[in-house]
Scaffold this active site. Structure first.
Site, PDB file in Angstrom:
ATOM      1  N   GLY A   1       0.813  -1.208   0.000  1.00 54.75           N
ATOM      2  CA  GLY A   1       0.000   0.000   0.000  1.00 54.75           C
ATOM      3  C   GLY A   1       0.847   1.259   0.000  1.00 54.75           C
ATOM      4  O   GLY A   1       0.518   2.256  -0.652  1.00 54.75           O
ATOM      5  N   THR A   2       1.940   1.217   0.728  1.00 59.02           N
ATOM      6  CA  THR A   2       2.833   2.374   0.802  1.00 59.02           C
ATOM      7  C   THR A   2       3.372   2.731  -0.588  1.00 59.02           C
ATOM      8  O   THR A   2       3.378   3.903  -0.973  1.00 59.02           O
ATOM      9  CB  THR A   2       3.999   2.068   1.766  1.00 59.02           C
ATOM     10  OG1 THR A   2       3.463   1.770   3.058  1.00 59.02           O
ATOM     11  CG2 THR A   2       4.949   3.241   1.874  1.00 59.02           C
TER      12      THR A   2
ATOM     13  N   ASN B   1      -7.632   4.045   9.252  1.00 58.33           N
ATOM     14  CA  ASN B   1      -7.140   2.804   9.839  1.00 58.33           C
ATOM     15  C   ASN B   1      -7.338   2.742  11.353  1.00 58.33           C
ATOM     16  O   ASN B   1      -7.478   1.672  11.921  1.00 58.33           O
ATOM     17  CB  ASN B   1      -5.665   2.593   9.487  1.00 58.33           C
ATOM     18  CG  ASN B   1      -4.828   3.838   9.663  1.00 58.33           C
ATOM     19  OD1 ASN B   1      -5.074   4.854   9.020  1.00 58.33           O
ATOM     20  ND2 ASN B   1      -3.848   3.771  10.539  1.00 58.33           N
TER      21      ASN B   1
ATOM     22  N   GLN C   1      -7.749   0.361   3.872  1.00 60.73           N
ATOM     23  CA  GLN C   1      -8.632  -0.194   4.905  1.00 60.73           C
ATOM     24  C   GLN C   1     -10.055  -0.417   4.398  1.00 60.73           C
ATOM     25  O   GLN C   1     -10.828  -1.152   5.022  1.00 60.73           O
ATOM     26  CB  GLN C   1      -8.665   0.720   6.137  1.00 60.73           C
ATOM     27  CG  GLN C   1      -7.338   0.804   6.880  1.00 60.73           C
ATOM     28  CD  GLN C   1      -6.918  -0.499   7.547  1.00 60.73           C
ATOM     29  OE1 GLN C   1      -7.714  -1.428   7.715  1.00 60.73           O
ATOM     30  NE2 GLN C   1      -5.647  -0.587   7.926  1.00 60.73           N
TER      31      GLN C   1
ATOM     32  N   SER D   1      -3.844  -2.683  -0.318  1.00 63.60           N
ATOM     33  CA  SER D   1      -2.754  -3.501   0.210  1.00 63.60           C
ATOM     34  C   SER D   1      -3.264  -4.916   0.465  1.00 63.60           C
ATOM     35  O   SER D   1      -4.310  -5.098   1.083  1.00 63.60           O
ATOM     36  CB  SER D   1      -2.240  -2.897   1.515  1.00 63.60           C
ATOM     37  OG  SER D   1      -1.313  -3.776   2.116  1.00 63.60           O
ATOM     38  N   GLY D   2      -2.508  -5.910   0.001  1.00 64.94           N
ATOM     39  CA  GLY D   2      -2.960  -7.296   0.106  1.00 64.94           C
ATOM     40  C   GLY D   2      -3.154  -7.778   1.529  1.00 64.94           C
ATOM     41  O   GLY D   2      -4.132  -8.459   1.843  1.00 64.94           O
ATOM     42  N   HIS D   3      -2.215  -7.389   2.429  1.00 65.88           N
ATOM     43  CA  HIS D   3      -2.229  -8.021   3.751  1.00 65.88           C
ATOM     44  C   HIS D   3      -3.355  -7.554   4.655  1.00 65.88           C
ATOM     45  O   HIS D   3      -3.532  -8.079   5.752  1.00 65.88           O
ATOM     46  CB  HIS D   3      -0.863  -7.905   4.438  1.00 65.88           C
ATOM     47  CG  HIS D   3      -0.475  -6.534   4.920  1.00 65.88           C
ATOM     48  ND1 HIS D   3      -0.575  -6.180   6.237  1.00 65.88           N
ATOM     49  CD2 HIS D   3       0.021  -5.463   4.266  1.00 65.88           C
ATOM     50  CE1 HIS D   3      -0.132  -4.932   6.378  1.00 65.88           C
ATOM     51  NE2 HIS D   3       0.231  -4.472   5.200  1.00 65.88           N
TER      52      HIS D   3
ATOM     53  N   THR E   1      10.441  -7.621 -11.945  1.00 70.24           N
ATOM     54  CA  THR E   1       9.845  -8.914 -12.296  1.00 70.24           C
ATOM     55  C   THR E   1       8.606  -9.175 -11.453  1.00 70.24           C
ATOM     56  O   THR E   1       8.618  -8.972 -10.239  1.00 70.24           O
ATOM     57  CB  THR E   1      10.891 -10.038 -12.100  1.00 70.24           C
ATOM     58  OG1 THR E   1      11.995  -9.771 -12.962  1.00 70.24           O
ATOM     59  CG2 THR E   1      10.299 -11.407 -12.424  1.00 70.24           C
TER      60      THR E   1
ATOM     61  N   CYS F   1       4.703   6.965  19.099  1.00 72.34           N
ATOM     62  CA  CYS F   1       5.879   7.355  19.864  1.00 72.34           C
ATOM     63  C   CYS F   1       6.597   8.456  19.109  1.00 72.34           C
ATOM     64  O   CYS F   1       7.275   8.211  18.132  1.00 72.34           O
ATOM     65  CB  CYS F   1       6.791   6.161  20.051  1.00 72.34           C
ATOM     66  SG  CYS F   1       8.109   6.471  21.215  1.00 72.34           S
TER      67      CYS F   1
END
Ligand code: PLP
Length: 400
Positions: free
Chosen positions: A74-75, A153, A181, A201-203, A239, A327
């Site tokens: 996604g980034t 998110n 998201q 994003s796949g994950h 590739t 943080c």
């Protein structure tokens, strides 16, 4: 030894790879290892799998296969979209985004300012909602791009990106949305929108980490981010990651089938969790409750305690969640999202995000509801703030 049950409520951070996805990928780690760009029969034989995956992703998004570019995450999709829009219109030096984007967009925005661009970050209200009048007023003749996330998110708050895209379009401004998201959780039909570019994003939708998609509407000016080989029709060199592309294709097919479950079963479980926690624990605040939200996300604050302490104690009970802190320079601050929403100081530090998926069960939700009150009680008992004393510094209840 018995395997500890993982109560996984951190699906906005990442989601488990679906069994069906892993199975679909398997042959590409064994027999089907060729480079799809190779001239021989073996390479050529893989093309069909890439085509199928591209079609499946296009179907999830209501797009055409030739509008789908596979990326690494996604980034990368966000960076590619933003830099492409700016490089394609070198005369325009203004970029519009929001205060609550993911760092994948906000860090690019900061970088752009260093390069001489002007950046407008649209504010949100206490529920995390945007006012589209702010967008209308922000657009100038110098504006190259609007980048606005589809869903947040942290809070799950959904932005009116389709309306925003129409506004941008009517003023001749390109529109990108980070739908990392949103994809798979709420219906997306790009053919009916004026959205020019969209990141996935796949994950986050039960495919592996390290694969993403950038949708680029046909006819949109485009400048590649990664240059080199001619893969992805010259729009993204490198590739092809065949196993992961195949996996994402399968995940997209599943997501399309499961979107109804997300909005019935998952939404019911999220609502059960939200109702259960707010009833069982005094001094809570649900972030974005008054806004349209993703069906799977619950962002909730517990007054007078720290999110990180809650996380650690949840973790001891086998429960995985996230906190709404970042943080920054060594000290824990409420996240930029909660700060933009001006969540009161006594609540903002005790923020927890619980994000569900179709793999969560009612038993798991009830377990979390059962474990929470004792955790909060314990932390409040040792909290130096819970007895009415001022919180975190100045004590005026405001964030500096
Ligand atoms: N955008 C949003 C809204 C996200 O939640 C995330 C993931 O945390 C990203 C972008 C980045 O995606 P990836 O981890 O695939 O680079």
């Amino acid at each position: 030894m018995e395997k500890q049950h993982i109560y996984y409520f951190d699906n906005n951070a990442t989601s488990r790879v679906a069994e069906e996805v892993a199975r679909e990928m398997e042959p590409f780690f064994h027999d089907l290892y060729a480079n799809p760009s190779s001239m021989h029969f073996f390479g050529g034989s893989l093309q069909i799998y890439l085509d199928t995956a591209r079609q499946r992703v296009a179907d999830l998004l209501g797009a055409r296969p030739e509008e789908i570019i596979f990326t690494s995450c996604g980034t990368e999709s966000d960076s590619t979209a933003i830099y492409s829009a700016l490089r394609s219109q070198p005369g325009k030096k203004h970029f519009i985004t929001t205060q609550v984007e993911h760092p994948a967009v906000l860090t690019v925005a900061k970088n752009l300012e260093k390069q001489g661009y002007r950046v407008t970050r649209l504010p949100v209200d206490a529920e995390g909602r945007l006012n589209l009048d702010d967008l209308k007023q922000a657009i100038t003749a110098d504006t190259a791009l609007v980048s606005m996330m589809w869903a947040n998110n942290e809070t799950g708050v959904v932005f009116p990106v389709e309306e925003a895209a129409r506004i941008a379009h009517s003023r001749g401004v390109l529109f990108h949305t980070d739908a990392v998201q949103a994809a798979g959780k709420i219906p997306i039909n790009l053919s009916e929108t004026r959205i020019d570019m969209l990141s996935v994003s796949g994950h986050k939708l039960h495919a592996p980490k390290g694969i993403g998609v950038l949708y680029v509407r046909k006819g949109t000016p485009f400048t590649p981010f990664l240059i080199g080989g001619h893969q992805e029709d010259g729009r993204r060199a490198g590739t092809e990651n065949v196993p992961y592309i195949v996996g994402l294709g399968k995940a997209a097919e599943l997501a399309r089938k499961h979107i109804e479950l997300e909005n019935t079963q998952v939404r019911e479980l999220r609502d059960r969790l939200e109702a259960g926690l707010t009833a069982a624990v005094p001094g809570t605040k649900v972030n974005g409750r008054g806004a349209e939200r993703l069906p799977n996300t619950l962002s909730i604050c517990f007054e007078y305690i720290e999110g990180e302490s809650i996380l650690l104690m949840l973790s001891e009970k086998g429960i995985c969640a996230s906190s709404g802190s970042a943080c920054t320079s060594g000290s824990l601050e409420p996240s930029h999202v909660l700060r933009a929403m001006k969540v009161p100081q006594t609540y903002a530090h005790g923020s927890i995000r619980l994000s569900l998926s179709i793999y969560n069960t009612r038993e798991e939700v009830d377990y979390v509801i059962k474990e929470f009150p004792a955790i909060v009680e314990k932390l409040r008992a040792i909290s130096p703030f819970a007895d009415g004393k001022p919180l975190f510094g100045a004590g005026d209840g405001h964030h500096h």
